[in-house]
Write a protein that holds these residues in place. Structure first.
Motif, PDB file in Angstrom:
ATOM      1  N   ALA A   8       0.568  -1.403   0.235  1.00 26.34           N
ATOM      2  CA  ALA A   8      -0.097   0.224  -0.144  1.00 26.34           C
ATOM      3  C   ALA A   8       0.968   1.267   0.219  1.00 26.34           C
ATOM      4  O   ALA A   8       1.987   0.774   0.049  1.00 26.34           O
ATOM      5  CB  ALA A   8      -1.095   0.059   1.476  1.00 26.34           C
ATOM      6  N   VAL A   9       0.612   2.120  -0.500  1.00 21.31           N
ATOM      7  CA  VAL A   9       0.619   3.258  -0.051  1.00 21.31           C
ATOM      8  C   VAL A   9      -0.026   4.451   0.194  1.00 21.31           C
ATOM      9  O   VAL A   9      -1.298   4.645   0.171  1.00 21.31           O
ATOM     10  CB  VAL A   9       0.967   4.423  -1.500  1.00 21.31           C
ATOM     11  N   ARG A  10       0.205   5.121   1.481  1.00 19.38           N
ATOM     12  CA  ARG A  10      -0.833   5.612   2.681  1.00 19.38           C
ATOM     13  C   ARG A  10      -0.397   7.553   3.318  1.00 19.38           C
ATOM     14  O   ARG A  10       1.203   7.288   3.238  1.00 19.38           O
ATOM     15  CB  ARG A  10      -0.707   4.804   3.441  1.00 19.38           C
TER      16      ARG A  10
ATOM     17  N   THR B 149      23.924   8.906  41.374  1.00 21.59           N
ATOM     18  CA  THR B 149      22.801  10.518  40.972  1.00 21.59           C
ATOM     19  C   THR B 149      23.144  10.312  39.164  1.00 21.59           C
ATOM     20  O   THR B 149      24.163  10.392  39.081  1.00 21.59           O
ATOM     21  CB  THR B 149      21.739  11.354  41.470  1.00 21.59           C
ATOM     22  N   GLY B 150      22.014   9.994  38.345  1.00 26.44           N
ATOM     23  CA  GLY B 150      22.367  10.647  37.154  1.00 26.44           C
ATOM     24  C   GLY B 150      21.049  11.705  36.715  1.00 26.44           C
ATOM     25  O   GLY B 150      20.562  11.473  37.161  1.00 26.44           O
ATOM     26  N   LYS B 151      21.124  12.374  35.417  1.00 25.43           N
ATOM     27  CA  LYS B 151      20.455  13.023  35.142  1.00 25.43           C
ATOM     28  C   LYS B 151      20.169  12.370  34.263  1.00 25.43           C
ATOM     29  O   LYS B 151      20.597  11.244  32.847  1.00 25.43           O
ATOM     30  CB  LYS B 151      21.330  14.221  34.218  1.00 25.43           C
ATOM     31  N   PHE B 152      18.586  11.964  33.368  1.00 27.96           N
ATOM     32  CA  PHE B 152      17.996  10.982  32.254  1.00 27.96           C
ATOM     33  C   PHE B 152      16.797  12.008  32.165  1.00 27.96           C
ATOM     34  O   PHE B 152      15.953  12.659  32.972  1.00 27.96           O
ATOM     35  CB  PHE B 152      17.148   9.929  33.346  1.00 27.96           C
ATOM     36  N   TYR B 153      16.759  11.800  30.168  1.00 28.11           N
ATOM     37  CA  TYR B 153      16.046  12.373  30.192  1.00 28.11           C
ATOM     38  C   TYR B 153      15.073  11.590  29.987  1.00 28.11           C
ATOM     39  O   TYR B 153      14.934  10.709  28.493  1.00 28.11           O
ATOM     40  CB  TYR B 153      17.141  13.281  28.701  1.00 28.11           C
ATOM     41  N   GLN B 154      13.764  12.387  29.634  1.00 27.81           N
ATOM     42  CA  GLN B 154      12.300  11.593  29.082  1.00 27.81           C
ATOM     43  C   GLN B 154      11.240  12.682  28.548  1.00 27.81           C
ATOM     44  O   GLN B 154      11.824  13.281  27.590  1.00 27.81           O
ATOM     45  CB  GLN B 154      11.960  11.906  30.602  1.00 27.81           C
ATOM     46  N   SER B 155      11.156  12.213  27.714  1.00 30.18           N
ATOM     47  CA  SER B 155      10.144  12.790  26.765  1.00 30.18           C
ATOM     48  C   SER B 155       8.632  12.382  26.672  1.00 30.18           C
ATOM     49  O   SER B 155       8.583  11.049  26.665  1.00 30.18           O
ATOM     50  CB  SER B 155      10.575  13.283  25.351  1.00 30.18           C
ATOM     51  N   LYS B 156       7.580  12.517  25.948  1.00 23.88           N
ATOM     52  CA  LYS B 156       6.039  12.477  26.080  1.00 23.88           C
ATOM     53  C   LYS B 156       5.306  13.465  25.265  1.00 23.88           C
ATOM     54  O   LYS B 156       5.950  14.234  25.200  1.00 23.88           O
ATOM     55  CB  LYS B 156       5.702  12.358  27.282  1.00 23.88           C
ATOM     56  N   ASP B 157       4.775  12.295  24.141  1.00 19.38           N
ATOM     57  CA  ASP B 157       4.068  12.950  23.460  1.00 19.38           C
ATOM     58  C   ASP B 157       2.176  13.154  23.188  1.00 19.38           C
ATOM     59  O   ASP B 157       1.755  11.894  24.336  1.00 19.38           O
ATOM     60  CB  ASP B 157       4.271  12.821  22.082  1.00 19.38           C
ATOM     61  N   ARG B 158       1.737  13.877  23.333  1.00 23.34           N
ATOM     62  CA  ARG B 158       0.330  13.205  23.496  1.00 23.34           C
ATOM     63  C   ARG B 158      -0.475  13.834  22.319  1.00 23.34           C
ATOM     64  O   ARG B 158      -0.381  15.344  21.411  1.00 23.34           O
ATOM     65  CB  ARG B 158      -0.225  15.143  24.600  1.00 23.34           C
ATOM     66  N   LYS B 159      -1.467  13.448  21.108  1.00 27.21           N
ATOM     67  CA  LYS B 159      -1.866  13.065  19.924  1.00 27.21           C
ATOM     68  C   LYS B 159      -2.966  14.596  19.785  1.00 27.21           C
ATOM     69  O   LYS B 159      -3.898  14.249  21.334  1.00 27.21           O
ATOM     70  CB  LYS B 159      -2.405  12.156  20.165  1.00 27.21           C
ATOM     71  N   LEU B 160      -3.651  14.853  19.804  1.00 30.18           N
ATOM     72  CA  LEU B 160      -4.341  15.786  19.290  1.00 30.18           C
ATOM     73  C   LEU B 160      -5.421  15.572  17.753  1.00 30.18           C
ATOM     74  O   LEU B 160      -6.283  15.494  18.663  1.00 30.18           O
ATOM     75  CB  LEU B 160      -3.914  17.396  18.386  1.00 30.18           C
ATOM     76  N   PHE B 161      -4.213  14.679  17.722  1.00 27.12           N
ATOM     77  CA  PHE B 161      -5.396  13.809  16.290  1.00 27.12           C
ATOM     78  C   PHE B 161      -4.796  13.011  14.935  1.00 27.12           C
ATOM     79  O   PHE B 161      -3.590  13.369  14.558  1.00 27.12           O
ATOM     80  CB  PHE B 161      -6.011  14.908  15.562  1.00 27.12           C
ATOM     81  N   LYS B 162      -5.440  12.429  14.494  1.00 25.76           N
ATOM     82  CA  LYS B 162      -4.544  11.629  13.116  1.00 25.76           C
ATOM     83  C   LYS B 162      -5.271  11.167  11.979  1.00 25.76           C
ATOM     84  O   LYS B 162      -6.550  10.559  12.480  1.00 25.76           O
ATOM     85  CB  LYS B 162      -3.775  11.018  13.928  1.00 25.76           C
ATOM     86  N   TYR B 163      -5.327  11.528  10.940  1.00 25.43           N
ATOM     87  CA  TYR B 163      -6.056  10.937  10.494  1.00 25.43           C
ATOM     88  C   TYR B 163      -5.326  10.352   9.373  1.00 25.43           C
ATOM     89  O   TYR B 163      -4.187  11.070   8.801  1.00 25.43           O
ATOM     90  CB  TYR B 163      -7.212  12.269   9.098  1.00 25.43           C
ATOM     91  N   ASP B 164      -6.138   9.195   8.256  1.00 31.86           N
ATOM     92  CA  ASP B 164      -4.955   8.261   7.615  1.00 31.86           C
ATOM     93  C   ASP B 164      -5.968   8.109   6.285  1.00 31.86           C
ATOM     94  O   ASP B 164      -6.915   7.706   6.333  1.00 31.86           O
ATOM     95  CB  ASP B 164      -4.343   7.364   7.764  1.00 31.86           C
TER      96      ASP B 164
END
Length: 236
Positions: free
Chosen positions: A37-39, A67-82
């Motif tokens: 497929a192509v999407r 102790t160490g410094k740890f990097y975190q990240s997070k995404d929150r979806k607003l919308f998604k269309y396919d």
């Protein structure tokens, strides 16, 4: 990211919520092959990243936990269309279809949601609101899928509340610049300003009775938008 796959927009300027985004997906195939497929996908999300100082499993010479410094990240979806441009409409299907060697082009169209915030990023890039187009070619089993990306800049229209007049007067604090009343009037040319349009503001200062001069004038436009239960203020 494949060099043979790309996404192009018909409109490349700043878009606004509620607009229609149109474009093409181009894919060059050098020999006859089979694809699943192509999407294309249009997605909006909030991205946040931060660092935390946490204990580790190791200890130092004094038997104290490091102790160490740890990097975190997070995404929150607003919308998604396919949208499936070619091939299997079912994304989980593994059926293959033959496709000829050629320069292929598929057109797509998405409607931008009307209740989303503007694209933005803070100074260090750790907090961002991102809108992204992705084209994906799903190949046969054992082959890596080809992907291409195009970022879209979206800005809310500047809207003046129609219930309020298009002018304002000077405050008492402004009058402290003189020994008599100094009057300031401002007028905005329109209630609604589209993306890319200029905002005309006429300023009139009445300083006939003052014995002191006015050396500066600062104008700031602010737009308030509401998304879900959260309210934000954007300085234009």
């Amino acid at each position: 990211m494949s060099k043979n796959l790309r996404v192009e927009l018909i409109r490349k300027d700043i878009l606004a919520p509620g607009d229609v985004i149109n474009g093409f997906v181009y894919y060059k195939i050098f020999k006859n092959t089979q694809l699943r497929a192509v999407r294309t996908q249009f997605k909006g999300y909030e991205h946040s990243s931060w660092s935390e100082t946490l204990p580790t499993n190791s200890t130092n010479a004094d038997s104290k936990t490091r102790t160490g410094k740890f990097y975190q990240s997070k995404d929150r979806k607003l919308f998604k269309y396919d949208i499936t441009l070619w091939g299997n409409a079912n994304e989980g299907s593994k059926d293959k279809h033959p496709i000829k060697a050629d320069d292929h082009r598929w057109e797509f169209s998405f409607v931008i949601p009307s209740d989303i915030p503007s694209s933005c990023t803070n100074k260090n890039g750790r907090v961002r609101i991102v809108y992204r187009l992705k084209a994906k070619v799903e190949k046969t089993f054992g082959s890596f899928d080809s992907k291409a990306f195009q970022f879209v800049h979206i800005a809310q229209r500047f809207v003046v509340d129609p219930s309020t007049p298009l002018f304002w007067l000077s405050s008492e604090k402004f009058c402290l610049l003189s020994d008599e009343v100094v009057r300031l009037e401002g007028c905005v040319s329109s209630y609604v300003v589209q993306c890319g349009e200029s905002v005309r503001i006429d300023i009139i200062i009445s300083n006939a009775g003052s014995m002191r001069s006015i050396y500066g004038l600062k104008i700031k436009l602010k737009q308030n938008w509401e998304y879900g239960k959260e309210k934000e203020k954007i300085t234009v």
